[in-house]
Design a protein around this motif. Structure first.
Motif, PDB file in Angstrom:
ATOM      1  N   CYS A 268       5.269  10.026   0.229  1.00 36.43           N
ATOM      2  CA  CYS A 268       4.647   8.745  -0.104  1.00 36.43           C
ATOM      3  C   CYS A 268       5.190   7.706   0.856  1.00 36.43           C
ATOM      4  O   CYS A 268       6.396   7.445   0.878  1.00 36.43           O
ATOM      5  CB  CYS A 268       4.951   8.356  -1.543  1.00 36.43           C
ATOM      6  SG  CYS A 268       4.321   6.727  -2.016  1.00 36.43           S
ATOM      7  N   SER A 269       4.302   7.149   1.653  1.00 32.02           N
ATOM      8  CA  SER A 269       4.724   6.108   2.581  1.00 32.02           C
ATOM      9  C   SER A 269       4.335   4.750   2.019  1.00 32.02           C
ATOM     10  O   SER A 269       3.261   4.583   1.447  1.00 32.02           O
ATOM     11  CB  SER A 269       4.080   6.319   3.956  1.00 32.02           C
ATOM     12  OG  SER A 269       2.671   6.176   3.869  1.00 32.02           O
TER      13      SER A 269
ATOM     14  N   SER B 194       0.669  12.018   0.569  1.00 33.39           N
ATOM     15  CA  SER B 194       0.176  13.123   1.382  1.00 33.39           C
ATOM     16  C   SER B 194       1.006  14.366   1.108  1.00 33.39           C
ATOM     17  O   SER B 194       2.044  14.295   0.439  1.00 33.39           O
ATOM     18  CB  SER B 194       0.231  12.758   2.870  1.00 33.39           C
ATOM     19  OG  SER B 194       1.562  12.512   3.267  1.00 33.39           O
TER      20      SER B 194
ATOM     21  N   SER C 116       3.944   0.479   2.664  1.00 34.66           N
ATOM     22  CA  SER C 116       3.639  -0.470   3.735  1.00 34.66           C
ATOM     23  C   SER C 116       4.692  -1.574   3.852  1.00 34.66           C
ATOM     24  O   SER C 116       4.574  -2.441   4.710  1.00 34.66           O
ATOM     25  CB  SER C 116       2.260  -1.090   3.503  1.00 34.66           C
ATOM     26  OG  SER C 116       2.230  -1.782   2.262  1.00 34.66           O
TER      27      SER C 116
ATOM     28  N   GLY D 220      -0.658   4.920  -5.156  1.00 27.32           N
ATOM     29  CA  GLY D 220      -1.246   5.539  -3.987  1.00 27.32           C
ATOM     30  C   GLY D 220      -2.554   6.205  -4.375  1.00 27.32           C
ATOM     31  O   GLY D 220      -2.925   6.262  -5.546  1.00 27.32           O
ATOM     32  N   GLN D 221      -3.243   6.751  -3.392  1.00 30.22           N
ATOM     33  CA  GLN D 221      -4.579   7.278  -3.644  1.00 30.22           C
ATOM     34  C   GLN D 221      -4.576   8.680  -4.234  1.00 30.22           C
ATOM     35  O   GLN D 221      -5.616   9.130  -4.699  1.00 30.22           O
ATOM     36  CB  GLN D 221      -5.398   7.295  -2.336  1.00 30.22           C
ATOM     37  CG  GLN D 221      -5.216   8.510  -1.459  1.00 30.22           C
ATOM     38  CD  GLN D 221      -3.868   8.581  -0.774  1.00 30.22           C
ATOM     39  OE1 GLN D 221      -3.002   7.734  -0.954  1.00 30.22           O
ATOM     40  NE2 GLN D 221      -3.677   9.618   0.043  1.00 30.22           N
TER      41      GLN D 221
ATOM     42  N   THR E 230      -2.897  12.890  -4.051  1.00 31.72           N
ATOM     43  CA  THR E 230      -3.034  14.067  -3.209  1.00 31.72           C
ATOM     44  C   THR E 230      -3.148  15.295  -4.114  1.00 31.72           C
ATOM     45  O   THR E 230      -2.401  15.433  -5.072  1.00 31.72           O
ATOM     46  CB  THR E 230      -1.856  14.181  -2.212  1.00 31.72           C
ATOM     47  OG1 THR E 230      -2.071  15.274  -1.320  1.00 31.72           O
ATOM     48  CG2 THR E 230      -0.516  14.349  -2.907  1.00 31.72           C
TER      49      THR E 230
ATOM     50  N   GLN F 122       0.856  -1.196   0.000  1.00 35.21           N
ATOM     51  CA  GLN F 122       0.000   0.000   0.000  1.00 35.21           C
ATOM     52  C   GLN F 122       0.884   1.235   0.000  1.00 35.21           C
ATOM     53  O   GLN F 122       1.867   1.300   0.739  1.00 35.21           O
ATOM     54  CB  GLN F 122      -0.919  -0.001   1.216  1.00 35.21           C
ATOM     55  CG  GLN F 122      -1.982  -1.097   1.171  1.00 35.21           C
ATOM     56  CD  GLN F 122      -2.952  -1.009   2.331  1.00 35.21           C
ATOM     57  OE1 GLN F 122      -2.624  -0.478   3.387  1.00 35.21           O
ATOM     58  NE2 GLN F 122      -4.152  -1.512   2.133  1.00 35.21           N
ATOM     59  N   LEU F 123       0.518   2.182  -0.844  1.00 39.48           N
ATOM     60  CA  LEU F 123       1.234   3.440  -0.923  1.00 39.48           C
ATOM     61  C   LEU F 123       0.280   4.557  -0.516  1.00 39.48           C
ATOM     62  O   LEU F 123      -0.866   4.589  -0.969  1.00 39.48           O
ATOM     63  CB  LEU F 123       1.751   3.682  -2.347  1.00 39.48           C
ATOM     64  CG  LEU F 123       2.676   2.619  -2.918  1.00 39.48           C
ATOM     65  CD1 LEU F 123       3.023   2.932  -4.372  1.00 39.48           C
ATOM     66  CD2 LEU F 123       3.943   2.493  -2.086  1.00 39.48           C
ATOM     67  N   GLN F 124       0.752   5.437   0.331  1.00 43.71           N
ATOM     68  CA  GLN F 124      -0.084   6.523   0.844  1.00 43.71           C
ATOM     69  C   GLN F 124       0.593   7.842   0.544  1.00 43.71           C
ATOM     70  O   GLN F 124       1.676   8.119   1.078  1.00 43.71           O
ATOM     71  CB  GLN F 124      -0.278   6.357   2.347  1.00 43.71           C
ATOM     72  CG  GLN F 124      -1.141   7.416   2.996  1.00 43.71           C
ATOM     73  CD  GLN F 124      -2.612   7.083   2.905  1.00 43.71           C
ATOM     74  OE1 GLN F 124      -2.983   5.941   2.662  1.00 43.71           O
ATOM     75  NE2 GLN F 124      -3.455   8.080   3.092  1.00 43.71           N
TER      76      GLN F 124
ATOM     77  N   TYR G 156       0.164  11.371  -7.711  1.00 42.14           N
ATOM     78  CA  TYR G 156       0.127   9.987  -7.273  1.00 42.14           C
ATOM     79  C   TYR G 156       1.539   9.444  -7.137  1.00 42.14           C
ATOM     80  O   TYR G 156       2.404   9.740  -7.971  1.00 42.14           O
ATOM     81  CB  TYR G 156      -0.604   9.117  -8.295  1.00 42.14           C
ATOM     82  CG  TYR G 156      -2.040   9.495  -8.553  1.00 42.14           C
ATOM     83  CD1 TYR G 156      -2.374  10.429  -9.521  1.00 42.14           C
ATOM     84  CD2 TYR G 156      -3.075   8.895  -7.834  1.00 42.14           C
ATOM     85  CE1 TYR G 156      -3.693  10.774  -9.770  1.00 42.14           C
ATOM     86  CE2 TYR G 156      -4.397   9.227  -8.079  1.00 42.14           C
ATOM     87  CZ  TYR G 156      -4.695  10.167  -9.039  1.00 42.14           C
ATOM     88  OH  TYR G 156      -6.006  10.493  -9.281  1.00 42.14           O
TER      89      TYR G 156
END
Length: 114
Positions: free
Chosen positions: A21-22, A6, A24, A105-106, A108, A2-4, A93
């Protein structure tokens, strides 16, 4: 994985933002980590990416203004964006590739406006 992503927001022209980008899992195991963006009505485009553990590639629009970096210990990838322009407005992204499969990722939102 998972990539997040922000760090987006509203910034005036000429301003700066740093996107994060964090991941998992360890980014050592993720290839071609990078940043893409998609503006309204346009196709998603590459902004900056790692082409190896250290080598980087930037789009023409990003060269000289954006810097991609990584912190392997924190499983983070960053995009420092300076001298922002209204045309940089888009959803940004992060992306990584594992065994040929792309993970996104989702997104930002970055809005550059006065």
């Amino acid at each position: 994985v998972q990539l997040q992503a922000s760090g987006g927001g509203l910034v005036q022209p000429g301003g700066s933002l740093r996107l994060s980008c964090s991941a998992s899992r360890s980014i050592f195991s993720i290839n071609a980590m990078g940043w893409y963006r998609q503006a309204p009505g346009k196709q998603r485009e590459l902004v900056a990416t790692f082409t190896g553990s250290r080598n980087t590639y930037y789009s023409d629009s990003a060269k000289g203004r954006f810097t991609i970096s990584r912190d392997n210990a924190k499983n983070m990838v960053y995009l420092q964006m300076n001298s922002l322009k209204p045309e940089d407005t888009a959803v940004y992204y992060c992306k990584g590739v594992i065994s040929g499969a792309a993970y996104w990722g989702q997104g930002t939102q970055v809005t550059v406006s006065s």
